[in-house]
Design a protein around this motif. Structure first.
Motif: not given
Length: 145
Positions: A133-141
């Motif tokens: 999620v951290a590497n692929n999400a387009p938003v802050t994680v």
């Protein structure tokens, strides 16, 4: 000094592990601080059921009902702690991929809160899923430890 970003819609991925619960607490805190909408999601991993439960409609339905009941408790917890706009969702599949490819585009949050790993054993819920999620999400994680 620059001010931190104020988020409008926070997605928190939750399970019943300690880190999943800590992700929920942090998501609630951030939503309350920012007066943001909070969407709470749990991922139902049908593939994690044993072979007998997987092919049993009653067992699968019971497991999904457990997740729905937990989501209801999580929503009530958020409301009791001052978050005024709370939504819950359940999704099915591999958590990291489902969150990034399906949930984020549908929900449109500007922040995702997720536990760094979850229940003991074979990546039951997050594990390396949080990294995905951290590497692929387009938003802050926010990854909670």
């Amino acid at each position: 000094m620059a001010l931190g970003k104020q988020f409008k819609h926070i997605l928190v991925a939750v399970d019943d592990s300690n880190l999943g619960q800590m992700a929920l607490v942090n998501g609630i805190h951030q939503a309350r601080e920012d007066n943001a909408k909070l969407t709470i999601i749990s991922i139902f991993e049908k593939g994690q059921l044993n072979v007998f439960d997987f092919f049993s409609k009653e067992s699968t339905t019971a497991a999904e009902d457990d997740v729905q009941r937990a989501l209801k408790r999580y929503r009530e917890m958020a409301l009791e702690n001052g978050v005024t706009d709370v939504d819950t969702r359940i999704a099915e599949g591999k958590p990291g991929e489902v969150i990034v490819k399906d949930v984020i585009p549908a929900v449109k949050p500007d922040m995702v809160v997720i536990g760094s790993h979850s229940q003991q054993g074979t990546e039951k819920y997050f594990g390396s899923q949080s990294s995905y999620v951290a590497n692929n999400a387009p938003v802050t994680v926010m990854i909670v430890r």
